[in-house]
Design a protein around this motif. Structure first.
Motif, mmCIF file in Angstrom:
data_model
loop_
_atom_site.group_PDB
_atom_site.id
_atom_site.type_symbol
_atom_site.label_atom_id
_atom_site.label_comp_id
_atom_site.label_asym_id
_atom_site.label_seq_id
_atom_site.Cartn_x
_atom_site.Cartn_y
_atom_site.Cartn_z
ATOM 1 N N ASP A 34 0.809 -1.216 0.000
ATOM 2 C CA ASP A 34 0.000 0.000 0.000
ATOM 3 C C ASP A 34 0.846 1.272 0.000
ATOM 4 N N GLU A 54 0.202 9.985 6.032
ATOM 5 C CA GLU A 54 -0.171 10.993 7.034
ATOM 6 C C GLU A 54 -0.231 12.402 6.459
ATOM 7 N N ARG A 57 -4.067 14.095 3.765
ATOM 8 C CA ARG A 57 -5.182 14.976 4.097
ATOM 9 C C ARG A 57 -4.898 16.417 3.682
ATOM 10 N N HIS A 70 -9.739 -2.944 -1.163
ATOM 11 C CA HIS A 70 -9.509 -2.316 0.140
ATOM 12 C C HIS A 70 -9.059 -0.856 0.040
ATOM 13 N N GLU A 71 -8.785 -0.379 -1.172
ATOM 14 C CA GLU A 71 -8.273 0.989 -1.298
ATOM 15 C C GLU A 71 -9.308 2.041 -0.947
ATOM 16 N N ALA A 73 -11.278 1.996 1.625
ATOM 17 C CA ALA A 73 -11.111 2.223 3.069
ATOM 18 C C ALA A 73 -9.878 3.072 3.338
ATOM 19 N N LEU A 74 -8.823 2.897 2.538
ATOM 20 C CA LEU A 74 -7.632 3.738 2.696
ATOM 21 C C LEU A 74 -7.940 5.187 2.346
ATOM 22 N N ASP A 76 -10.821 6.690 2.717
ATOM 23 C CA ASP A 76 -11.577 7.247 3.840
ATOM 24 C C ASP A 76 -10.663 7.555 5.023
ATOM 25 N N ARG A 77 -9.704 6.671 5.278
ATOM 26 C CA ARG A 77 -8.840 6.844 6.448
ATOM 27 C C ARG A 77 -7.754 7.884 6.205
ATOM 28 N N TRP A 78 -7.145 7.874 5.023
ATOM 29 C CA TRP A 78 -5.995 8.728 4.761
ATOM 30 C C TRP A 78 -6.389 10.119 4.262
ATOM 31 N N GLY A 80 -9.805 11.283 4.481
ATOM 32 C CA GLY A 80 -10.907 11.792 5.286
ATOM 33 C C GLY A 80 -12.041 12.355 4.434
ATOM 34 N N ARG A 82 -14.033 11.806 0.153
ATOM 35 C CA ARG A 82 -14.060 11.022 -1.083
ATOM 36 C C ARG A 82 -14.137 11.950 -2.291
#
Length: 316
Positions: A34, A54, A57, A70-71, A73-74, A76-78, A80, A82
């Protein structure tokens, strides 16, 4: 635009990043799946920039090109958030074909892009908007010399992938001509197949070395039963190599008459290999036809133009 995508498929990405945009690729300290960052064995322009997760954002991302389930979800997480999403599917479906549901099926806000019309036909995308952008190749040049009366095969991990990549067919082709098999995980292949070393040689080369090595072989053999459309096949055609290939998935579209021999009859294919090996002039003329066909359908400019239209559409 600033486009976020993961380094998943080096050959495809090499063509994609030749466009006019900035391409943001995640990079992690371990350079794991990833976070591979920039390619080390492909020639990518300076417009491809590495960004740690990190810091994503703080990036202005206009569109995301997803390539694995799974990307999302990455994202959304990385990120924040879409941005507009494109899901690029490289592969033909495995499993309950032709009823295999795509991971992006019925996913809101996503456009699904296939690299072949065969794949579009076989995947069940539900209500998700679907289109096709066929492959494009950075032209390696007309390098074919055919000086070695051998057949070239390009496949990664042939032992693990087995019948999918036609590994079980290699002994039959080795009876028609000595094989040079290029790719990762090919070491010791001759012994595993019960072939003398002189009939099946393994080579693990960098991309820069690969094209020149392929082009010294008389003919390219594509024994793959089930794959999307091997970029190595299109690269061989660009090199000016005559092609002998199974008539499966998208191959019948990619290799027109005059570019090689396409059939599901093994006797027809092995006889074609013998003919090309015995007739360098015929191999050269057929290879010229293969190159012309590949440049016409899988040229880089067409590929980039198609992607440009799609990216403008999804970000409008």
């Amino acid at each position: 635009m600033r486009i976020l995508l993961w380094h998943v498929h080096g050959s495809w990405t090499t063509a994609f990043v030749q466009g006019p945009h900035t391409y943001v690729v995640p990079v992690t300290p371990d350079r794991g799946p990833d976070g591979l960052g920039r390619a080390r064995t492909f020639d990518w322009p300076d417009s491809v920039v590495e960004v740690p997760p990190e810091r994503l954002r703080d990036e202005d991302i206009d569109v995301v090109v997803l390539q694995r389930p799974h990307e999302l979800a990455l994202v959304d997480r990385w990120l924040g958030r879409r941005p507009p999403l494109v899901y690029l599917e490289h592969n033909a479906p495995h499993g309950d074909v032709p009823d295999t549901r795509h991971p992006a099926a019925d996913l809101p806000g996503v456009t699904l892009v296939h690299v072949t019309h065969f794949n579009r036909l076989m995947w069940d995308a539900g209500s998700t908007p679907v289109t096709v952008v066929e492959h494009g190749i950075v032209d390696p040049g007309h390098l074919w010399t055919g000086e070695l009366p051998h057949a070239a095969v390009v496949v990664n991990e042939p032992v693990r992938r087995g019948r999918t990549t036609g590994t079980d067919l290699l002994p039959v082709f080795a009876g028609a001509a000595p094989l040079d098999v290029f790719g990762m995980g090919t070491e010791g292949l001759a012994g595993r197949l019960g072939l003398p070393a002189g009939r099946c040689r393994s080579h693990e080369l960098t991309q820069a070395e690969l094209h020149a090595a392929m082009a010294r072989r008389r003919v390219y053999v594509h024994p793959v039963r089930w794959t999307s459309l091997g970029l190595s096949l299109l690269e061989a055609m660009h090199l000016g190599m005559p092609v002998v290939a199974l008539a499966t998935t998208e191959v019948t579209e990619a290799v027109p008459p005059g570019a090689g021999v396409v059939s599901n009859r093994i006797d027809v294919l092995t006889e074609a290999v013998r003919d090309f090996v015995a007739d360098p002039l015929g191999a050269r003329l057929t290879g010229e036809g293969a190159r012309a066909a590949a440049l016409s359908r899988y040229g880089l400019s067409r590929f980039l133009d198609d992607w440009e239209r799609l990216l403008k559409e999804v970000t409008r």
